[in-house]
Enzyme design. Structure first.
Site, PDB file in Angstrom:
ATOM      1  N   ARG A   1       0.833  -1.215   0.000  1.00  0.00           N
ATOM      2  CA  ARG A   1       0.000   0.000   0.000  1.00  0.00           C
ATOM      3  C   ARG A   1       0.863   1.257   0.000  1.00  0.00           C
ATOM      4  O   ARG A   1       0.529   2.241  -0.646  1.00  0.00           O
ATOM      5  CB  ARG A   1      -0.966   0.007   1.181  1.00  0.00           C
ATOM      6  CG  ARG A   1      -2.054  -1.022   1.051  1.00  0.00           C
ATOM      7  CD  ARG A   1      -2.958  -0.719  -0.151  1.00  0.00           C
ATOM      8  NE  ARG A   1      -3.951  -1.749  -0.288  1.00  0.00           N
ATOM      9  CZ  ARG A   1      -4.169  -2.449  -1.399  1.00  0.00           C
ATOM     10  NH1 ARG A   1      -3.464  -2.222  -2.476  1.00  0.00           N
ATOM     11  NH2 ARG A   1      -5.102  -3.362  -1.439  1.00  0.00           N
TER      12      ARG A   1
ATOM     13  N   GLU B   1       2.051   1.463  -3.493  1.00  0.00           N
ATOM     14  CA  GLU B   1       0.937   1.916  -4.323  1.00  0.00           C
ATOM     15  C   GLU B   1       0.730   3.426  -4.168  1.00  0.00           C
ATOM     16  O   GLU B   1       0.472   4.132  -5.152  1.00  0.00           O
ATOM     17  CB  GLU B   1      -0.337   1.175  -3.918  1.00  0.00           C
ATOM     18  CG  GLU B   1      -1.561   1.575  -4.719  1.00  0.00           C
ATOM     19  CD  GLU B   1      -2.810   0.859  -4.235  1.00  0.00           C
ATOM     20  OE1 GLU B   1      -3.611   0.480  -5.106  1.00  0.00           O
ATOM     21  OE2 GLU B   1      -2.988   0.678  -3.009  1.00  0.00           O
TER      22      GLU B   1
ATOM     23  N   SER C   1      15.759  14.681   0.375  1.00  0.00           N
ATOM     24  CA  SER C   1      16.748  13.757   0.922  1.00  0.00           C
ATOM     25  C   SER C   1      16.075  12.702   1.786  1.00  0.00           C
ATOM     26  O   SER C   1      15.195  13.005   2.586  1.00  0.00           O
ATOM     27  CB  SER C   1      17.770  14.521   1.770  1.00  0.00           C
ATOM     28  OG  SER C   1      18.632  13.628   2.438  1.00  0.00           O
TER      29      SER C   1
END
Length: 164
Positions: free
Chosen positions: A105, A108, A131
């Site tokens: 997830r 995703e 960074s």
């Protein structure tokens, strides 16, 4: 089940890819009933950094290993032998796409919102990146009438691309 009976299977992910001391760290944490936050307070680090250390994504100093040894009851010799000054973390995600539902997830989320976030960073800061070396990550729980929410924040330094 007694706290002493808790065991971590070092032969499965993520521990199968790490030095065996990481499974011992996780076992000691579980046996003592400690959270990453509590360990962080004991060794003067944030809970996210401690979790990263426990999964081979961060590097502890000898002094930090001594504190972990004292807190978790793991011999300092074992810690320094496996993850002492000679050890180099192998940072990264692992298999892509991730198989673990939580990691998938997050992956995703980057796949869906990565380009818009990149555009917003570019718009607000200029041509550059955030960074992940000079970065703090926080995980918070936020109450919500339809179910608690997870709030992730990344506080990273902006690094502009150089022109030459």
């Amino acid at each position: 089940m007694s706290q002493q009976a808790l065991k971590i299977n070092g032969n499965v992910e993520p521990f199968s890819e790490l030095p065996s001391i990481f499974a011992r760290l996780a076992e000691a944490k579980a046996q003592k009933g400690l959270t990453f936050e509590a360990i962080g307070k004991a060794i003067d680090h944030d809970e996210v950094w401690v979790a990263a250390l426990f999964y081979g994504q961060a590097k502890a100093t000898t002094e930090e290993l001594v504190k972990l040894s004292e807190l978790l009851g793991i011999p300092i010799g074992s810690l320094t032998a496996e993850i002492g000054e000679h050890w180099t973390p192998r940072r990264g995600l692992g298999p892509v796409p991730p198989q673990d539902p939580v990691l998938y997830r997050l992956f995703e989320g980057v796949m869906v919102y990565g380009t818009p976030i990149k555009a917003l960073i570019h718009e607000k800061f200029g041509d550059g990146i955030m960074s992940m070396i000079d970065c703090k990550v926080n995980v918070e729980r936020k109450a919500h009438p339809k179910g608690d929410r997870i709030v992730l924040s990344f506080d990273g330094k902006f690094l502009p691309y150089l022109k030459w």
